[in-house]
Design a protein around this motif. Structure first.
Motif, PDB file in Angstrom:
ATOM      1  N   ASN A   1      65.745 -12.623  22.724  1.00 17.11           N
ATOM      2  CA  ASN A   1      64.315 -12.303  22.694  1.00 17.11           C
ATOM      3  C   ASN A   1      63.806 -12.528  21.278  1.00 17.11           C
ATOM      4  O   ASN A   1      64.482 -12.216  20.301  1.00 17.11           O
ATOM      5  N   PHE A   2      62.612 -13.090  21.178  1.00 19.54           N
ATOM      6  CA  PHE A   2      62.047 -13.333  19.861  1.00 19.54           C
ATOM      7  C   PHE A   2      61.469 -12.035  19.295  1.00 19.54           C
ATOM      8  O   PHE A   2      60.654 -11.374  19.919  1.00 19.54           O
ATOM      9  N   LEU A   3      61.939 -11.650  18.123  1.00 18.61           N
ATOM     10  CA  LEU A   3      61.443 -10.485  17.429  1.00 18.61           C
ATOM     11  C   LEU A   3      60.473 -10.940  16.353  1.00 18.61           C
ATOM     12  O   LEU A   3      60.344 -12.124  16.063  1.00 18.61           O
ATOM     13  N   GLU A   4      59.801  -9.981  15.733  1.00 20.45           N
ATOM     14  CA  GLU A   4      58.829 -10.308  14.694  1.00 20.45           C
ATOM     15  C   GLU A   4      59.468 -11.115  13.574  1.00 20.45           C
ATOM     16  O   GLU A   4      58.891 -12.081  13.082  1.00 20.45           O
TER      17      GLU A   4
ATOM     18  N   LEU B   1      63.528 -21.875  18.338  1.00 21.53           N
ATOM     19  CA  LEU B   1      64.728 -21.927  19.169  1.00 21.53           C
ATOM     20  C   LEU B   1      65.468 -20.599  19.026  1.00 21.53           C
ATOM     21  O   LEU B   1      65.408 -19.968  17.962  1.00 21.53           O
ATOM     22  N   PRO B   2      66.176 -20.157  20.056  1.00 17.66           N
ATOM     23  CA  PRO B   2      66.959 -18.923  19.928  1.00 17.66           C
ATOM     24  C   PRO B   2      68.169 -19.156  19.037  1.00 17.66           C
ATOM     25  O   PRO B   2      68.930 -20.112  19.231  1.00 17.66           O
ATOM     26  N   VAL B   3      68.341 -18.297  18.052  1.00 19.03           N
ATOM     27  CA  VAL B   3      69.397 -18.452  17.049  1.00 19.03           C
ATOM     28  C   VAL B   3      70.247 -17.195  17.017  1.00 19.03           C
ATOM     29  O   VAL B   3      69.741 -16.075  17.016  1.00 19.03           O
TER      30      VAL B   3
ATOM     31  N   ILE C   1      71.294 -21.830  19.401  1.00 22.47           N
ATOM     32  CA  ILE C   1      71.803 -22.302  18.113  1.00 22.47           C
ATOM     33  C   ILE C   1      72.749 -21.240  17.576  1.00 22.47           C
ATOM     34  O   ILE C   1      72.365 -20.075  17.416  1.00 22.47           O
ATOM     35  N   ILE C   2      73.999 -21.632  17.299  1.00 17.28           N
ATOM     36  CA  ILE C   2      75.023 -20.713  16.800  1.00 17.28           C
ATOM     37  C   ILE C   2      75.347 -21.092  15.362  1.00 17.28           C
ATOM     38  O   ILE C   2      75.776 -22.210  15.083  1.00 17.28           O
TER      39      ILE C   2
END
Length: 639
Positions: free
Chosen positions: A5-8, A15-17, A251-252
């Motif tokens: 989940n995208f946080l502030e 992209l999710p990282v 993305i890892i």
């Protein structure tokens, strides 16, 4: 893997990282995820279709998958693999081939059926490549697409070998390799000129068809391109940005690869911060550079306008913050890198006592001492310290073959001139010449050629150290075994190297050590050498009291420079000292005019070092400090 989940604090990230403390931890997590997919599909009687990558990034992942197979019974019998790419042309038995890479790191150690392995064929005639690429795509489609695609990322932003300019709907095809990609591969091929100019690669459109995509990246070298891929706009100039349109991608990263993302690099822009001394220093320097004002001219409105209102509220007003950071920077500047005798040292980077220190300079390659800290080297000697230099490796891989013949020809002529027999030398010379004429890219030299290359570097190192004022008896050539063994054995043990280093430290008992912290070195030699020093010191610190009063300073300069906020000791150089340093570097003639492995920076070593030193001085001046000709920078290692 679950989409984050995208946080502030991640609002800049498109992209999710997921960030891990180390590449080992991250690789273990990805391997566990792959294991779950394989087991779930096997229980349902299904095959698992994996898209696999090569290069240094997935090595630990494959190592963990092999461990899971051998220790925990993970079977690959129902796995079908498709590799992303292969150089073209490329023989499968060549040391640089991805067939050999995959066999070495994964396939030879697990129970995957040979017929289930698919790697692009680098031996095909050009006329058959188009048809072959279509069939490669067709095989993937007939199997229902890939369950998971593993990706690395190149510094051009390529995924697979989809270089800048690749279309988002591209399929498997023959491509031209970017010059930076070929430079990055030059070490494996024994020089960029030997790297193939083309490759066969899955297309971006092919990658997008995978049910799940995981892109992995490690190290500071990947931080800049990761920021562009994750936070930049979608652009064909950075193909990895196309992943922003993919359905199921993650993305890892390790901490180093994530270091330039906004939430880590400039966290004050995305969240409230805990303002410790170091973060305040970094933020104020950043602000000064952003608004193009010296630190002491920054105002409350500058802080407020650039996302730093919290800092003003907690630590302000602006001038109070400014003066503290300004003083920190000013106190880091010293013309006395060994400490100034009989002076108050409470605000100086080095101790005043003992007034004459035993200073030990470690140089991974035979020119790192003068290239990276030549001015400081000269000044330490002039200020009366007992300076010793230890060259950790022979550096004999970085000498042109033509220089070998030239030096041996000189030796033959000299021996003849004084009436010595040269028959044996001429036999050796002819053997060398025949070998060099038939030498394959990246082929290990004969022992005689390695010796001559080492002698060349040794003579240059002695000349450079002498020019700096060093006594011959204070020069040590360590010839650490890992460097020589590593030419034929991957990841050799460094136990002998640690012991050699420990004994040298025990003999000298330095109060001050300088070591290369320049980990952008494309050879990887710098970081190996630094870790050897650390391990040796850690062993000594357990039982030898003198080590408690031994400070370790890291230098850079050959490949990169420390960012200003990290610098703890800045040694200013006068125009004359800059010239002295340049002449010391000039003693390393084999590294002029073009080194064998220049990395990204095509400038000669003397020029890149000189310009970096000037840039450091100019950066301090822009912040409001004195205007010096040049500066060498150091960071102290904290045990």
């Amino acid at each position: 893997m679950k989409r984050l989940n995208f946080l502030e604090e991640t609002r800049y990230e498109k992209l999710p990282v997921k960030v891990y403390t180390s590449e080992m931890e991250a690789s273990t997590e990805v391997a566990a995820h792959i294991s779950r997919i394989i087991k779930k599909n096997s229980e349902s009687g299904k095959n698992t279709k994996l898209g696999l990558a090569t290069g240094s990034t997935p090595i630990l992942l494959y190592k963990e998958l092999v461990r899971l197979h051998k220790k925990e019974g993970l079977s690959f019998k129902n796995v079908i693999s498709f590799n992303l790419d292969e150089y073209y042309p490329m023989s499968p038995d060549a040391s640089q081939s991805y067939v050999k890479f995959m066999n070495e790191h994964l396939f030879d150690h697990v129970d995957i059926p040979e017929e289930n392995i698919h790697i692009p064929d680098g031996t095909l005639p050009k006329s058959k490549i188009h048809e072959y690429c279509l069939s490669y795509e067709q095989k993937i489609n007939e199997l229902g697409g890939l369950d998971l695609q593993i990706l690395g990322i190149g510094r051009t932003g390529h995924i697979g070998f989809n270089e800048p300019g690749s279309a988002p709907n591209s399929g498997t095809r023959l491509v031209n390799l970017d010059d930076l990609t070929r430079r990055d591969a030059s070490r494996e091929f024994g020089g960029k000129e030997n790297v193939p100019t083309k490759a066969i690669t899955m297309g971006i459109g092919t990658i997008f068809k995978a049910k799940e995509i995981i892109l992995m990246a490690w190290s500071k070298k990947k931080a800049s391109i990761i920021k562009k891929a994750v936070e930049g706009r979608v652009s064909g100039s950075v193909p990895a940005t196309y992943l922003q349109h993919a359905e199921n991608v993650e993305i890892i990263l390790d901490k180093a690869a994530a270091s330039e993302l906004t939430r880590f690099d400039t966290p004050w822009l995305v969240k409230d911060c805990k303002w410790d001394k170091e973060l305040v220093k970094k933020a104020v320097i950043w602000l000064s550079e952003e608004v193009k004002k010296p630190i002491l001219k920054l105002m409350d409105e500058d802080y407020n306008n650039f996302g730093m209102a919290q800092l003003i509220t907690e630590k302000g007003p602006a001038y109070d913050i400014n003066i503290k950071v300004f003083n920190q920077l000013q106190h880091s500047i010293t013309g006395w890198p060994g400490g100034k005798p009989h002076a108050d040292d409470t605000q100086r980077p080095e101790r005043k006592e003992p007034s004459q220190k035993r200073s030990l300079i470690f140089a991974p390659h035979p020119d790192d001492d003068v290239v990276s800290m030549g001015g400081t080297f000269i000044r330490l000697i002039e200020q009366g310290h007992e300076v010793q230099v230890a060259y950790q490796t022979s550096g004999n891989t970085a000498v042109w073959d033509r220089d070998v013949l030239r030096y041996v020809e000189f030796a033959m002529d000299f021996n003849k001139s004084i009436g010595m027999d040269t028959d044996n030398l001429e036999v050796t010379y002819n053997e060398m010449r025949n070998f060099i004429e038939k030498k394959k890219p990246n082929q290990v030299d004969t022992q005689e050629i390695q010796n001559v290359k080492a002698f060349i570097r040794k003579s240059e190192a002695i000349a450079g150290a002498r020019f700096a004022g060093m006594k011959d008896e204070n020069i040590t050539f360590m010839n650490l075994p890992f460097y020589e063994v590593g030419k034929s054995v991957k990841n050799p043990s460094v136990e002998k190297d640690i012991e050699i280093t420990r004994k040298l430290l025990q003999k000298i008992k330095p109060q001050q050590i300088f070591a290369a912290g320049d980990f952008a070195d494309p050879h990887g030699t710098h970081i190996v050498c630094f870790n050897i020093i650390l391990q040796a010191l850690k062993r000594l610190r357990k039982k030898e009291e003198w080590t408690k009063d031994c400070w370790l300073w890291m230098y850079r300069g050959a490949w990169e420079e420390f960012p200003i906020h990290e610098i703890e000791m800045a040694v200013p150089l006068s125009p004359k000292e800059v010239e002295q340093k340049r002449l010391a570097i000039f003693q390393h003639q084999s590294q002029k005019d073009r080194p064998v492995f220049p990395g990204d920076d095509e400038r000669e070593f003397w020029l890149r070092a000189e310009e970096r030193n000037r840039e450091t001085a100019e950066a301090f001046h822009r912040l409001g400090l004195a205007n010096y000709e040049a500066m060498e920078a150091f960071v102290r290692w904290k045990f």
